[in-house]
Design an enzyme around this catalytic site. Structure first.
Site, PDB file in Angstrom:
ATOM      1  N   HIS A 307       0.291   2.261  -0.109  1.00  0.00           N
ATOM      2  CA  HIS A 307      -0.165   1.230   0.282  1.00  0.00           C
ATOM      3  C   HIS A 307      -1.436   0.077  -0.247  1.00  0.00           C
ATOM      4  O   HIS A 307      -2.198   1.264  -1.115  1.00  0.00           O
ATOM      5  CB  HIS A 307      -1.290   1.436   1.871  1.00  0.00           C
ATOM      6  N   ASP A 364       4.574   3.711   8.140  1.00  0.00           N
ATOM      7  CA  ASP A 364       6.500   4.005   8.498  1.00  0.00           C
ATOM      8  C   ASP A 364       6.990   4.661   7.529  1.00  0.00           C
ATOM      9  O   ASP A 364       8.331   5.058   7.701  1.00  0.00           O
ATOM     10  CB  ASP A 364       6.985   2.506   7.271  1.00  0.00           C
TER      11      ASP A 364
HETATM   12  N1  CMC Z   1       6.214   5.158  -5.479  1.00  0.00           N
HETATM   13  C1  CMC Z   1       6.669   5.335  -6.639  1.00  0.00           C
HETATM   14  N2  CMC Z   1       5.683   4.525  -7.190  1.00  0.00           N
HETATM   15  C2  CMC Z   1       4.828   3.234  -6.419  1.00  0.00           C
HETATM   16  C3  CMC Z   1       5.126   3.376  -5.221  1.00  0.00           C
HETATM   17  C4  CMC Z   1       5.505   4.356  -4.491  1.00  0.00           C
HETATM   18  N3  CMC Z   1       6.410   3.974  -3.081  1.00  0.00           N
HETATM   19  N4  CMC Z   1       3.977   3.016  -4.906  1.00  0.00           N
HETATM   20  C5  CMC Z   1       3.099   1.999  -6.118  1.00  0.00           C
HETATM   21  N5  CMC Z   1       3.723   2.545  -6.929  1.00  0.00           N
HETATM   22  C6  CMC Z   1       3.031   2.617  -8.342  1.00  0.00           C
HETATM   23  C7  CMC Z   1       2.897   2.060  -8.726  1.00  0.00           C
HETATM   24  O1  CMC Z   1       4.653   1.435  -9.542  1.00  0.00           O
HETATM   25  C8  CMC Z   1       1.906   1.358  -9.428  1.00  0.00           C
HETATM   26  O2  CMC Z   1       1.940   2.080 -11.033  1.00  0.00           O
HETATM   27  P1  CMC Z   1       1.260   2.034 -12.291  1.00  0.00           P
HETATM   28  O3  CMC Z   1       0.063   2.033 -11.987  1.00  0.00           O
HETATM   29  O4  CMC Z   1       1.794   2.971 -13.181  1.00  0.00           O
HETATM   30  O5  CMC Z   1       2.342   0.755 -12.833  1.00  0.00           O
HETATM   31  C9  CMC Z   1       0.632   1.978  -8.989  1.00  0.00           C
HETATM   32  O6  CMC Z   1       1.470   2.808  -8.030  1.00  0.00           O
HETATM   33  C10 CMC Z   1      -0.007   0.674  -7.983  1.00  0.00           C
HETATM   34  O7  CMC Z   1       1.122   0.070  -6.696  1.00  0.00           O
HETATM   35  P2  CMC Z   1       1.035  -1.434  -6.736  1.00  0.00           P
HETATM   36  O8  CMC Z   1       3.168  -1.717  -6.913  1.00  0.00           O
HETATM   37  O9  CMC Z   1       0.586  -2.170  -7.951  1.00  0.00           O
HETATM   38  O10 CMC Z   1       0.176  -1.330  -5.442  1.00  0.00           O
HETATM   39  P3  CMC Z   1       0.354  -2.669  -4.600  1.00  0.00           P
HETATM   40  O11 CMC Z   1      -0.783  -2.015  -3.788  1.00  0.00           O
HETATM   41  O12 CMC Z   1       0.999  -4.041  -5.257  1.00  0.00           O
HETATM   42  O13 CMC Z   1       1.954  -2.075  -3.567  1.00  0.00           O
HETATM   43  C11 CMC Z   1       2.923  -1.159  -1.145  1.00  0.00           C
HETATM   44  C12 CMC Z   1       1.408  -1.725  -2.056  1.00  0.00           C
HETATM   45  C13 CMC Z   1       3.155  -0.390  -0.268  1.00  0.00           C
HETATM   46  C14 CMC Z   1       4.031  -2.587  -1.725  1.00  0.00           C
HETATM   47  C15 CMC Z   1       3.577  -0.183  -2.526  1.00  0.00           C
HETATM   48  O14 CMC Z   1       3.112   1.109  -2.634  1.00  0.00           O
HETATM   49  C16 CMC Z   1       5.022   0.413  -1.935  1.00  0.00           C
HETATM   50  O15 CMC Z   1       6.316  -0.696  -3.147  1.00  0.00           O
HETATM   51  N6  CMC Z   1       5.400   1.273  -1.461  1.00  0.00           N
HETATM   52  C17 CMC Z   1       6.690   1.163  -0.884  1.00  0.00           C
HETATM   53  C18 CMC Z   1       6.656   0.379   0.454  1.00  0.00           C
HETATM   54  C19 CMC Z   1       6.747   0.672   1.859  1.00  0.00           C
HETATM   55  O16 CMC Z   1       6.140   1.821   2.072  1.00  0.00           O
HETATM   56  N7  CMC Z   1       5.885   0.034   2.366  1.00  0.00           N
HETATM   57  C20 CMC Z   1       5.113  -0.708   3.138  1.00  0.00           C
HETATM   58  C21 CMC Z   1       3.540  -0.236   3.376  1.00  0.00           C
HETATM   59  S1  CMC Z   1       2.697   0.118   5.472  1.00  0.00           S
HETATM   60  C22 CMC Z   1       3.622  -0.986   6.438  1.00  0.00           C
HETATM   61  C23 CMC Z   1       3.005  -2.280   5.877  1.00  0.00           C
HETATM   62  O17 CMC Z   1       1.751  -2.361   6.198  1.00  0.00           O
HETATM   63  O18 CMC Z   1       3.849  -3.252   5.797  1.00  0.00           O
END
Ligand code: CMC
Length: 428
Positions: A307, A364
């Site tokens: 998140h 989710d």
């Molecule tokens: N699976 C594997 N790796 C992950 C995941 C995941 N679900 N989420 C983040 N990472 C890794 C990412 O690759 C990155 O690694 P590195 O630092 O080595 O490059 C690190 O963790 C940080 O991730 P980020 O993408 O920079 O984090 P963010 O804050 O930009 O993204 C997120 C947050 C929710 C988009 C992301 O965690 C994600 O894609 N999760 C899966 C989709 C999901 O479940 N979304 C629902 C969110 S809750 C409902 C809502 O409020 O919308």
């Protein structure tokens, strides 16, 4: 502590005030940055460090896993309030008295009729259309049927627009489902509660009775409360930014629905179930998918994990996990993907990749399992999220308009070509 932040650029010092929120959060107010520095801007892709507004609606502390609506904890609201009470609280700032709540509900019922001509628009969609696209379009289409723009300086006008959309949105959502399922459109029953009525509009068979099930109604009520607001997330920021151009409420909401659709935001609940199903079909080998999630050359992500703001746990996920167990038990449903979900969660919480990056199950991860147990098809999951988020979007739009916020218009750092002469077509 100093009440100013000092920024030094090329030996020149600039002071910016530090402001403090009611929960002692600090922010550097850079409103005067460009004027003071002669045009220097900030760069913050994804707005990870940028506060776009001051807001009195939702407080979220991602480090400590705190979520409060108007000061009330999400845990207490999920346990003691119903969805309409929470909607009223979010939008108007206080929990309603019995009288206020009854009036609110009656006004919503009064406005729940949808013009019959909307059905013609619905007819034009193929059955295979994703409900989120249909709902976003129909919400936008409502403008044509309610063309007078809302006078935001009139509390009566604002109130009418709010009860209108709260009345009509569940109808449009249920109709999007019925269209897909090939069922004749159903109208609500004013004797039912808001959530129960929605379930009736979804599930009543043309020739059968609708029997409301309190376990399902309560579980859905709780899920909607947990989704009702989440401060400046992607869809809410979209609603505020569209509304900041003084486009109307329905237009702003329609844009918010589209933003919610994406799998990185509200679309994750659908993506989680599809992922769990795929793992099941593939023999249930969770380790294989854990490895894929960690492999940087593989685009696969563990859906329902991570998140932007929660870095210890998502308080909504904690409540939902318990609710998932209760609902499945009460309904006597045995869902093999629940075991896969629990297995994945256990492995991820012990895996250094997930621990180091502070990736925890989000709201989710388990919500889809409850929706499935209720008989809601997977393509409707994100629409359920939209139904829950509706009061939050409305509250945020209303706050933005009442605070007379300026049009949202971020800056950029241009990295394209410098000025060059036009090249005639024969020389390209
Ligand atoms: N699976 C594997 N790796 C992950 C995941 C995941 N679900 N989420 C983040 N990472 C890794 C990412 O690759 C990155 O690694 P590195 O630092 O080595 O490059 C690190 O963790 C940080 O991730 P980020 O993408 O920079 O984090 P963010 O804050 O930009 O993204 C997120 C947050 C929710 C988009 C992301 O965690 C994600 O894609 N999760 C899966 C989709 C999901 O479940 N979304 C629902 C969110 S809750 C409902 C809502 O409020 O919308």
């Amino acid at each position: 502590m100093s009440k100013n932040a000092t920024l030094e650029i090329n030996g020149e010092k600039y002071e910016f005030p530090i402001i403090e929120g009611t929960e002692k959060e600090l922010a550097i107010n850079i409103k005067a940055l460009r004027t003071a520095t002669g045009g220097i801007t900030t760069l913050d892709p994804g707005y990870k460090n940028t506060g776009s507004c001051e807001s009195a609606i939702t407080f979220l502390n991602g480090e400590e896993g705190i979520l409060r609506y108007r000061g009330y904890s999400i845990e207490e609201l999920a346990e003691k309030a119903d969805f309409l009470e929470v909607a009223y609280l979010l939008i108007f700032g206080e929990l309603p008295t019995t009288e206020e709540l009854n009036k609110f509900h009656n006004d919503i019922k009064d406005q729940s009729h949808v013009d019959e001509d909307i059905k013609k628009i619905l007819d034009g969609f193929p059955k295979s259309a994703h409900p989120m696209g249909v709902i976003s379009s129909l919400t936008s289409a409502l403008i044509a049927f309610n063309p007078s723009s809302v006078n935001v300086d009139s509390p009566e006008d604002m109130y009418l627009a709010i009860v209108r959309i709260l009345g009509k949105f569940p109808v449009l959502t249920a109709w999007a489902y019925r269209k897909r399922a090939g069922l004749a459109m159903d109208y609500g029953d004013d004797s039912l509660g808001y959530v129960d009525n929605f379930l009736k509009m979804m599930f009543k068979k043309p020739s059968g009775e609708y029997n409301s099930n309190p376990v399902i109604v309560n579980a859905l009520d709780k899920l909607l409360i947990l989704h009702a607001d989440h401060e400046q997330n992607c869809s809410t920021s979209t609603v505020r930014i569209v509304g900041s151009s003084h486009a109307g409420l329905f237009a702003s909401l329609s844009a918010g629905i589209s933003a919610l659709w994406g799998p990185l935001h509200g679309g994750a609940n659908q993506a989680v179930i599809e992922m769990l199903e795929a793992i099941k079909e593939d023999g249930g080998d969770t380790k294989k998918y854990m490895a894929k999630a960690k492999d940087k050359s593989d685009p696969f992500r563990l859906m329902g994990f991570g998140h932007r703001v929660y870095k210890n746990f998502d308080p909504r996920a904690k409540i939902i996990k318990v609710a998932a167990d209760e609902v499945l038990n009460d309904l006597g449903v045995e869902d093999p993907i629940l075991d896969i979900a629990k297995g994945l969660e256990k492995e991820a919480l012990e895996d250094p990749y997930f621990v180091d990056r502070k990736l925890y199950p989000n709201v989710d991860f388990y919500s889809g399992i409850i929706y499935r147990a209720m008989g809601i098809p997977v393509e409707m999951f994100t629409a359920m999220f939209a139904l829950g988020r509706l009061p939050g979007w409305i509250a945020q739009w209303r706050e933005m308009r009442l605070r007379k916020e300026p049009i949202g218009r971020p800056r950029q750092v241009y990295i394209g070509e410098n000025h060059r002469p036009f090249k005639d077509i024969d020389f390209r």
